[in-house]
Design a protein around this motif. Structure first.
Motif, mmCIF file in Angstrom:
data_model
loop_
_atom_site.group_PDB
_atom_site.id
_atom_site.type_symbol
_atom_site.label_atom_id
_atom_site.label_comp_id
_atom_site.label_asym_id
_atom_site.label_seq_id
_atom_site.Cartn_x
_atom_site.Cartn_y
_atom_site.Cartn_z
ATOM 1 N N MET A 67 -7.170 1.154 -11.040
ATOM 2 C CA MET A 67 -6.072 1.534 -10.144
ATOM 3 C C MET A 67 -4.957 0.555 -10.470
ATOM 4 O O MET A 67 -5.049 -0.626 -10.160
ATOM 5 N N VAL A 86 -14.865 -4.521 -1.221
ATOM 6 C CA VAL A 86 -13.607 -4.617 -0.471
ATOM 7 C C VAL A 86 -13.870 -4.502 1.029
ATOM 8 O O VAL A 86 -13.376 -5.310 1.816
ATOM 9 N N THR A 141 -9.184 1.438 -3.094
ATOM 10 C CA THR A 141 -8.117 0.655 -3.724
ATOM 11 C C THR A 141 -6.729 1.066 -3.220
ATOM 12 O O THR A 141 -5.766 0.351 -3.451
ATOM 13 N N PHE A 162 -13.565 5.011 -5.294
ATOM 14 C CA PHE A 162 -12.746 3.929 -5.855
ATOM 15 C C PHE A 162 -11.283 4.092 -5.455
ATOM 16 O O PHE A 162 -10.610 3.131 -5.071
ATOM 17 N N GLU A 163 -10.800 5.326 -5.519
ATOM 18 C CA GLU A 163 -9.409 5.552 -5.138
ATOM 19 C C GLU A 163 -9.226 5.311 -3.644
ATOM 20 O O GLU A 163 -8.248 4.685 -3.213
ATOM 21 N N ASP A 168 -3.761 -4.775 -8.386
ATOM 22 C CA ASP A 168 -4.369 -3.793 -9.267
ATOM 23 C C ASP A 168 -5.832 -4.148 -9.501
ATOM 24 O O ASP A 168 -6.211 -5.321 -9.451
ATOM 25 N N TRP A 169 -6.633 -3.123 -9.761
ATOM 26 C CA TRP A 169 -8.064 -3.334 -9.987
ATOM 27 C C TRP A 169 -8.475 -2.604 -11.248
ATOM 28 O O TRP A 169 -8.262 -1.402 -11.372
ATOM 29 N N MET A 213 -17.338 -1.161 -5.533
ATOM 30 C CA MET A 213 -15.999 -1.562 -5.090
ATOM 31 C C MET A 213 -15.797 -1.285 -3.603
ATOM 32 O O MET A 213 -15.174 -2.076 -2.895
ATOM 33 N N CYS A 246 -4.425 6.056 -11.468
ATOM 34 C CA CYS A 246 -5.813 5.803 -11.072
ATOM 35 C C CYS A 246 -6.693 6.593 -12.028
ATOM 36 O O CYS A 246 -6.671 7.819 -12.032
ATOM 37 N N ARG A 278 -3.720 -9.628 -8.641
ATOM 38 C CA ARG A 278 -2.932 -9.603 -7.422
ATOM 39 C C ARG A 278 -1.619 -10.310 -7.709
ATOM 40 O O ARG A 278 -1.600 -11.499 -8.019
ATOM 41 N N SER A 293 -9.474 -8.121 -10.686
ATOM 42 C CA SER A 293 -8.362 -7.827 -9.782
ATOM 43 C C SER A 293 -7.163 -8.654 -10.200
ATOM 44 O O SER A 293 -7.281 -9.824 -10.551
ATOM 45 N N CYS A 329 0.841 -1.211 0.000
ATOM 46 C CA CYS A 329 0.000 0.000 0.000
ATOM 47 C C CYS A 329 0.872 1.256 0.000
ATOM 48 O O CYS A 329 0.546 2.254 -0.651
#
Lengths: 317, 347, 200
Positions: free
Chosen positions: B173, B99, B150, B146-147, B156-157, B95, B82, B284, B282, B68
């Motif tokens: 993102m 999450v 995420t 969203f930002e 990443d999304w 989203m 983003c 990952r 997503s 992060c």
């Protein structure tokens, strides 16, 4: 396929032919959210046989306490709607699929024209809730047979205000598609749901006026028609099955314990599409998914609503 | 997994990233057999074995805080990582819901979500975030929804709008990508965005994948694994910063290969979103150095065989050409040719 | 590029042909795109109203304003520059309705500038007929400094803003209206392949 177990919490006779069912989860949990225009497939056990019919969700997508569907009684059918009308009461337990949306609002549209005929009003009711919430520019044109057949008109007037335009056939009020579609600003999308002839005429008119396909949206579910019995031969599994006259191919496969993919069961989504390897007669396409060219070519079929007039149909499954 | 602490480590400059023994053991090794061919290999994203990366819908591991932080640094230099288009507003809230609900349900020791109607209260303890907001009202969050969310989750999304029987990458993102740019690719249709993968177009892989995804149902997410290799544990291998990481590609030597070259596995999951009818994709990424990987000899042998047999087009596509032979030569002495059987397990 | 595959994002342009049915026709062209408009008027004219917006490019290509003036029967509007044309287009788009067919011809950068204006009023990319005219010169987006260099003729060129040597990829962004330019010698500074004119 993910399913939900629901109980009927209320039944309302809306018009002579239309009943409105309120469904809640049996476990008391909230139902999944959905987007305007979604439908669910309801499973019914009729005389030991599993019927599955798609119905649009007409409640507000914000409401996760209950789902709302409306069923028009169709006497000339295999009995799904009659069963819903006569057998399903408050307290009845049903199984439904998670919501699926084949009739979504275009997010690129600058204006939305919604055209409903009869029971075709139902998907628009959840769409309107979304359009209102998003502050979108829209108008609703709703045609029905006579004042007593105008289901949900009062509710719609509350939701839409002067954006609602009703056309009552018995009073000689007719919608002119030509007029409706003229002089619409760029970025307008049109959506239609209702009787086959209405949907086809509207789409034809729009195309004739130069509207691009990407701005036209329609939804129609067919019920599997009754026909003659025939045999399907499943090439991959090496099984031959008899499809009785009052059963679809999809249902026949499910009766035999197979689990072919499906989604809407009304010939709209294309999920259950199968490849035809051979047929000693004629395919009878009843879906809204395949193009005319694909139907003529005859190497694909939708087992949820289509049949064949033949002895044996060989499918690649 | 009972990893109590999140590691302090970096994915740039001094590259202090490493995996604990536990993280190596749970690494999603992607090769069940000795040959690799590009395929879509989609399966239901159902909860996997406890402790595995598949245990929960969204995996949080020991690298959470460091990833992060790396995202924060990347966004600070380049806010265009983003991209949000205005018509995706419902998908932004979808989203937030996806999450927050998954993390609060699966990791109650770190995250909490309480709701009173549309008044939501979100606590992210590891990141020190305590936010009350009104769901559906973007003005009650410090940045676009969203930002906001995420920045608090690994991977990443990319959010795809569904229309005209296609999917469009209208929001994303993307700060830990394998050499593609959301600023450039935003708005592209499914096939524009994916092509060309060598050996994939011809066999209709994307046509079938698209049709499948158009029918993806809410409540039934799916997943697949993809892989590539990378030099140094760098998350931001973006085209934007290629001038900075490009030179690393030619820095691999027989002496440093075990340390410098990483297998990068992407756990790709796809979720239908309820309000917007969009699809969340997503990606990952999991990184493991070759030194860490060969602590399980079965994996070392398998990777050796995969790289030896890899189609040259795929090797070029994945950007492995500069160092693939060096990796093969380094792995070769560890491969006794024994039959490994099927499966991705470490032992 | 190897036989048998192409990059799907790269637009493929056709030749303008009157579309039917239609409620009206709006033809938008710049520079050599004038030829595409003249070719349209060699076909049978549609009955519906026709409007033509044209900007010549006196510096770089031929200016067809005069010939168009004597060929186009009605609705011709000549602009002095592409910028003026785009302004005119924006102010006039409100007069058009659903059913209008759109035709655009000119250099690639122009096609996508027009598309951007049309997109803002809800006209979708696939519904606009486009003809690439006169030059293959590409607008290229430097993925590193995020600026667009107009009219690139070579496979490798220097970014007009950051000066990096960029290789022009076939990857195209409709949103940006440009191809991707990626630093060519990032891995081995100074190692630059042969520079050739490939987009005359």
């Amino acid at each position: 396929m993910t399913t939900l177990n629901v109980r009927v919490a209320a039944v309302e006779q809306v018009t002579e032919l239309v009943k409105h069912f309120t469904l809640v989860q049996q476990n008391g949990q909230p139902l999944p959210r959905f987007s305007g225009g979604s439908h669910v497939v309801v499973s019914m056990n009729i005389n030991g046989r599993n019927h599955r019919n798609p119905y649009s969700l007409m409640g507000s997508p914000d409401n996760t306490e209950s789902y709302h569907i409306s069923v028009r009684r169709q006497e000339q059918s295999r009995g799904g709607s009659v069963y819903m009308h006569d057998q399903v009461t408050v307290g009845s337990e049903l199984q439904i699929t998670y919501p699926v949306n084949l009739f979504a609002i275009s997010k690129l549209a600058h204006k939305h024209i919604l055209v409903a005929g009869g029971i075709g009003i139902t998907p628009f009711m959840s769409q309107i809730a979304d359009l209102n919430r998003l502050g979108q520019h829209y108008e609703l044109h709703y045609a029905y047979r006579s004042p007593e057949h105008g289901a949900f008109v009062e509710q719609l007037r509350e939701m839409c205000g002067d954006r609602l335009h009703c056309y009552v056939e018995s009073e000689g009020q007719r919608m002119s598609f030509q007029q409706l579609l003229s002089q619409q600003p760029l970025g307008t999308h049109v959506y239609t749901c209702g009787p086959d002839a209405m949907v086809k005429t509207l789409l034809l008119t729009a195309r004739d006026m130069g509207w691009p396909e990407s701005h036209l949206h329609s939804e129609q579910f067919s019920a599997p028609p009754i026909g003659d019995a025939f045999v399907i031969s499943l090439a991959q599994s090496g099984i031959d099955l008899e499809v009785p006259g009052d059963m679809s191919m999809l249902e026949a496969m499910e009766e035999a314990g197979l689990e072919p993919p499906f989604l809407c069961r009304g010939g709209a989504c294309g999920r259950c599409e199968l490849e035809v390897l051979a047929c000693d007669g004629a395919l009878m396409h009843n879906d809204h998914y395949l193009s005319d060219a694909e139907k003529t070519a005859g190497n694909k079929i939708m087992p949820c609503v289509s049949r064949a007039s033949c002895q044996k149909l060989v499918l690649n499954i | 997994m009972n990893t109590p602490a999140f590691k302090h480590e970096t994915f740039r400059d001094d590259y202090s990233f490493s995996n604990s023994a536990e993280a190596i053991r749970r690494f999603p090794f992607p090769f069940p057999e000795d040959d690799y061919m590009y395929s879509v290999n989609i399966e239901q994203h159902e909860p996997g074995a406890p402790g595995s990366v598949l245990e929960h819908l969204i995996d949080i591991d020991e690298h959470y805080l460091a990833e992060c932080e790396d995202r924060r640094l990347t966004l600070e230099q380049d806010p265009d990582r983003c991209i949000i288009t205005p018509h995706m507003i419902d998908a932004q809230w979808d989203m937030v819901e996806l999450v927050m609900e998954s993390l609060a349900a699966d990791y109650p020791q770190w995250f909490s979500l309480s709701k009173n109607g549309d008044d939501w209260h979100w606590i992210n303890t590891p990141m020190g975030i305590d936010q009350q907001f009104r769901f559906g009202d973007a003005s009650t969050l410090p940045m676009p929804p969203f930002e906001f969310i995420t920045r608090q989750v690994q991977g990443d999304w990319i959010i795809m709008d569904q229309r005209d029987d296609d999917l469009f990458a209208d929001m994303g993102m993307v700060t830990s990508q394998a050499d593609w740019s959301i600023a450039f690719d935003a708005g592209m249709s499914f096939k524009e965005w994916h092509g060309p993968v060598p050996q994939a177009n011809e066999i209709g892989v994307f046509d079938r994948a698209l049709k499948y995804l158009l029918h993806l149902q809410y409540g039934s997410p799916v997943r697949r694994l993809n892989w590539t290799m990378t030099v140094n544990p760098r998350l931001d291998t973006s085209p934007e910063n290629y001038p900075f990481w490009g030179p690393d590609n030619v820095s691999v030597t027989p002496e440093n290969v075990g340390d410098k070259v990483y297998l990068r596995v992407e756990l790709q999951a796809l979720f239908r979103l309820p309000r917007s009818n969009a699809i969340a994709f997503s990606v990952r990424g999991y990184l493991i150095s070759l030194n860490e990987l060969v602590t399980y000899p079965r994996w070392g042998k398998r990777l050796h065989r995969i790289l030896k047999g890899l189609h040259p087009d795929l090797s070029e596509y994945k950007g492995l050409d500069h160092y693939r032979q060096t990796v093969i030569d380094w792995l070769a002495p560890m491969d006794d040719g024994a039959d490994l059987g099927l499966g991705t397990q470490p032992e | 590029m190897q036989r048998g595959y192409w990059i799907r994002s790269k637009p493929i342009y056709g030749s303008l042909v009157w579309q039917s049915p239609a409620a009206a026709h709006l033809v938008i062209a710049a520079g050599e795109g004038g030829i595409a408009v003249l070719k349209l008027f060699q076909q049978m004219y549609p009955r519906e109203p026709i409007q033509v917006l044209y900007a010549g490019q006196p510096k770089t290509g031929r200016d067809y304003a005069e010939i168009l003036g004597s060929t186009v029967p009605e609705g011709l509007q000549i602009c002095n520059s592409e910028a003026e044309l785009l302004e005119t287009l924006k102010t006039q788009l409100g007069n058009y309705h659903m059913g209008t067919q759109f035709y655009v011809a000119g250099p690639e950068a122009f096609l996508w500038q027009v598309m951007k204006s049309l997109g803002q009023v809800g006209v979708q990319d696939a519904d606009v007929h486009k003809e690439l005219a006169g030059t293959l010169a590409r607008p290229v987006y430097c993925v590193h400094c995020k600026t667009i260099t107009e009219a690139v003729h070579h496979n490798i060129f220097s970014c007009s803003h950051c000066g990096r040597k960029l290789f022009v990829r076939d990857h195209f962004s409709r949103r940006l209206g440009a191809y991707m330019g990626l630093m060519v010698d990032a891995e081995q500074p100074g190692n630059i392949p042969k520079i050739e004119e490939v987009y005359p």
